[in-house]
Enzyme design. Sequence first.
Site, PDB file in Angstrom:
ATOM      1  N   ASP A  78     -17.987  10.626 -44.099  1.00 57.79           N
ATOM      2  CA  ASP A  78     -17.980  11.879 -44.584  1.00 57.79           C
ATOM      3  C   ASP A  78     -16.441  12.249 -44.859  1.00 57.79           C
ATOM      4  O   ASP A  78     -15.485  11.736 -44.173  1.00 57.79           O
ATOM      5  CB  ASP A  78     -18.598  12.824 -43.805  1.00 57.79           C
ATOM      6  CG  ASP A  78     -18.984  14.360 -44.582  1.00 57.79           C
ATOM      7  OD1 ASP A  78     -18.922  14.105 -45.722  1.00 57.79           O
ATOM      8  OD2 ASP A  78     -19.151  15.369 -43.850  1.00 57.79           O
TER       9      ASP A  78
ATOM     10  N   ALA B 131      -0.916   5.206 -43.491  1.00 56.71           N
ATOM     11  CA  ALA B 131      -1.866   4.326 -42.781  1.00 56.71           C
ATOM     12  C   ALA B 131      -1.851   2.989 -42.575  1.00 56.71           C
ATOM     13  O   ALA B 131      -1.379   2.480 -43.450  1.00 56.71           O
ATOM     14  CB  ALA B 131      -3.105   4.856 -43.206  1.00 56.71           C
ATOM     15  N   PRO B 132      -1.999   2.315 -41.578  1.00 48.87           N
ATOM     16  CA  PRO B 132      -1.946   0.769 -41.604  1.00 48.87           C
ATOM     17  C   PRO B 132      -3.063   0.258 -42.522  1.00 48.87           C
ATOM     18  O   PRO B 132      -4.314   0.963 -42.761  1.00 48.87           O
ATOM     19  CB  PRO B 132      -2.334   0.314 -40.096  1.00 48.87           C
ATOM     20  CG  PRO B 132      -3.064   1.491 -39.589  1.00 48.87           C
ATOM     21  CD  PRO B 132      -2.514   2.833 -40.404  1.00 48.87           C
ATOM     22  N   GLY B 133      -2.883  -1.051 -43.025  1.00 51.18           N
ATOM     23  CA  GLY B 133      -3.658  -1.770 -43.809  1.00 51.18           C
ATOM     24  C   GLY B 133      -3.169  -1.972 -45.282  1.00 51.18           C
ATOM     25  O   GLY B 133      -2.040  -1.449 -45.432  1.00 51.18           O
ATOM     26  N   VAL B 134      -4.087  -2.623 -46.157  1.00 47.87           N
ATOM     27  CA  VAL B 134      -3.348  -2.976 -47.295  1.00 47.87           C
ATOM     28  C   VAL B 134      -3.542  -1.646 -48.215  1.00 47.87           C
ATOM     29  O   VAL B 134      -4.494  -0.851 -48.258  1.00 47.87           O
ATOM     30  CB  VAL B 134      -4.436  -3.957 -48.079  1.00 47.87           C
ATOM     31  CG1 VAL B 134      -3.952  -4.372 -49.500  1.00 47.87           C
ATOM     32  CG2 VAL B 134      -4.537  -5.292 -47.234  1.00 47.87           C
ATOM     33  N   ARG B 135      -2.097  -1.484 -48.930  1.00 48.80           N
ATOM     34  CA  ARG B 135      -1.924  -0.387 -49.832  1.00 48.80           C
ATOM     35  C   ARG B 135      -3.035  -0.073 -50.837  1.00 48.80           C
ATOM     36  O   ARG B 135      -3.502  -1.159 -51.578  1.00 48.80           O
ATOM     37  CB  ARG B 135      -0.672  -0.114 -50.539  1.00 48.80           C
ATOM     38  CG  ARG B 135       0.458   0.060 -49.407  1.00 48.80           C
ATOM     39  CD  ARG B 135       0.565   1.396 -48.828  1.00 48.80           C
ATOM     40  NE  ARG B 135       1.913   1.455 -48.328  1.00 48.80           N
ATOM     41  CZ  ARG B 135       2.069   1.480 -46.814  1.00 48.80           C
ATOM     42  NH1 ARG B 135       0.808   0.867 -46.051  1.00 48.80           N
ATOM     43  NH2 ARG B 135       2.959   1.694 -46.386  1.00 48.80           N
ATOM     44  N   GLY B 136      -3.828   0.900 -51.173  1.00 50.30           N
ATOM     45  CA  GLY B 136      -4.791   0.966 -52.156  1.00 50.30           C
ATOM     46  C   GLY B 136      -4.172   0.956 -53.429  1.00 50.30           C
ATOM     47  O   GLY B 136      -3.015   1.501 -53.884  1.00 50.30           O
ATOM     48  N   MET B 137      -5.031   0.830 -54.496  1.00 49.97           N
ATOM     49  CA  MET B 137      -4.586   0.790 -55.853  1.00 49.97           C
ATOM     50  C   MET B 137      -4.691   2.193 -56.455  1.00 49.97           C
ATOM     51  O   MET B 137      -4.293   2.467 -57.544  1.00 49.97           O
ATOM     52  CB  MET B 137      -5.358  -0.288 -56.608  1.00 49.97           C
ATOM     53  CG  MET B 137      -5.263  -1.778 -56.264  1.00 49.97           C
ATOM     54  SD  MET B 137      -6.337  -2.863 -57.346  1.00 49.97           S
ATOM     55  CE  MET B 137      -5.816  -4.603 -56.440  1.00 49.97           C
TER      56      MET B 137
ATOM     57  N   LYS C 286      -6.061  11.354 -47.669  1.00 49.54           N
ATOM     58  CA  LYS C 286      -6.372  10.567 -48.959  1.00 49.54           C
ATOM     59  C   LYS C 286      -5.640  11.336 -49.972  1.00 49.54           C
ATOM     60  O   LYS C 286      -6.254  12.361 -50.318  1.00 49.54           O
ATOM     61  CB  LYS C 286      -7.542   9.919 -49.067  1.00 49.54           C
ATOM     62  CG  LYS C 286      -7.905   9.026 -47.832  1.00 49.54           C
ATOM     63  CD  LYS C 286      -9.523   8.603 -47.763  1.00 49.54           C
ATOM     64  CE  LYS C 286      -9.474   7.488 -48.541  1.00 49.54           C
ATOM     65  NZ  LYS C 286     -10.872   6.585 -48.495  1.00 49.54           N
TER      66      LYS C 286
END
EC number: 2.7.11.5
Length: 577
Positions: free
Chosen positions: A374, A318-324, A339
């Site tokens: 949700d 997914a585009p965007g900053v990679r999650g921690m 996710k």
Amino acid sequence: MVQSAPASEIAALILRGFDDYREQFREITDGARARFEQAQWQEAQRASTQRINLYEEKVAETVAGLRVGLADSELLDVERWPIIKSAYIAQIDLRLDDELAETWFNSIFCGLFSHDNISDGTMFVHTTRPSLRAHARAPYTRTYRPGGDLRQALEKIFDDYRFDVPYDDRERDLERIDALLHSNLPDWVCKDPDLAIELIGSVFYRNKGAYLVGRLFTPDEQWPLVFPLLHREGHGIQFDTVITDEAEVSIIFSFTRSYFMVDVPVPAELVAFLKRLLPGKHLAELYTSIGFYKQGKSEFYRALINHLATTDDRFVMAPGVRGMVMSVFTLPGFNTVFKIIKDRFNPSKSVDHATVIQKYQLVKNHDRVGRLADTQQFADFRFPVSKFEPECLAELLEVAPSTVVMEGDVVLIRHCWTERRMTPLNIYLENASEAQTREALNDYGLAIKQLAAANIFPGDMLLKNFGVTRHGRVVFYDYDEICYLTEVNFRYIPEPRFPEDEMSSEPWYSVGPNDVFPEEFPRFLFVDLNQRRLFAKLHGNLYDAKYWQGLQEQIREGKVIDVFPYRRQETPEQLLG
């Protein structure tokens, strides 16, 4: 006592469990009217949570009963289940909630067997019900034909949907709703002798509101129609406004809202009616919106496997900053993100896997006030390797090897959540005009305030953790640090003891694990100085610990704060006792 049982008897036991679930579901739902009339807002919140948890509780109860009453050789012989399924089909054939009964069967099967036993022979991967059987007859509705006299039709609606609590000011509301309809609709519509108003017979309840839902139509056109009703304690029932805009009605049925309580004798009929009002909504979202979230999950899964089978779409990151904490991937042509929890978290994160799961369950059970997306939880997804872009698959295998596993030419995803795909707020702002930036930042602040009013503190409020929906609403979607507002200790930064304190890289004051200093928000939330200054003008009170402490005090006093899913003149943060 463990005994031998034919397939029809096992099917009947499964169906008996479903009947028990449906009876209790209806019982909780039917109490919504009394809770609304008696202004029992905290009881309404508890009932919502109780109904969400009911499904899993009853599935577990039914599975346990089958295990006690039947020999493993009969119950756990997967080759018998096509016969059990056939017997079950015969028993649900005349039911009015047969599609829900199919999903219940699937849940029982998955409670007994590992997911590698799933097939369309043993359970309902595809439904056996005719597609939206609701076309056979219309749902229970009331139809009004103004014949050019809209006021008279409204008077009849007020009479037909009256409560045991009187109206606050019936004449005032009649005049206002009549004026709003004339204002919202083309002039010729209200005068059209063939105009009709069709309203669903059951009232929709959610939080502190009740809703009459239906449509206005002529032989050539139709408009969705929603009347939101409020109970002003000490005053009575009030028709708050009227909504005829499809986008606004869509927001009322949004995936960011809690589920409605509404009497649904024939679910497929009601969903078909709502689908005609809101053609942009998927069946999964409509079933979920009226409380049948497991049916929504079934409809989502069927849409997903159909999409994969009929397109060349492949999973990508997914585009965007990679999650921690989470790794997120998506299908470009399917409006959903997937996710998974990483095996190892960034050292700055103090949560573990179990805590993350608890946070997502908190969101499932809580009032989402239109500001939390949700989610649906899935186990043991299996996809062909060919459906993944190589870079995406390599990253998933690297960051979550205990969750993402290769099995030959199949990718097994042991556990994931699905969520509506949105544009990350930080990316949205990069390309936004000045007006769009102002609107988005204002809604970002409102989202934080409305979550706080519902006793939710996002924790990590960075822009990247919020998304923008297709309707332009800002929604929070990163839940690993979410908590109840009342658990947080909001503080002011103490005055420095010496001039050197302000120059130190370490704080000169103690900081507890739940301490939050709102004065620090500006530099943490905004790198862009223009955005920082604009947000301070729009929502500067969020930087004051006293604002947060005041909300906490109101929540502890048991006040339930109004957050409206539609535009109205009063502030959306109005307090009612």
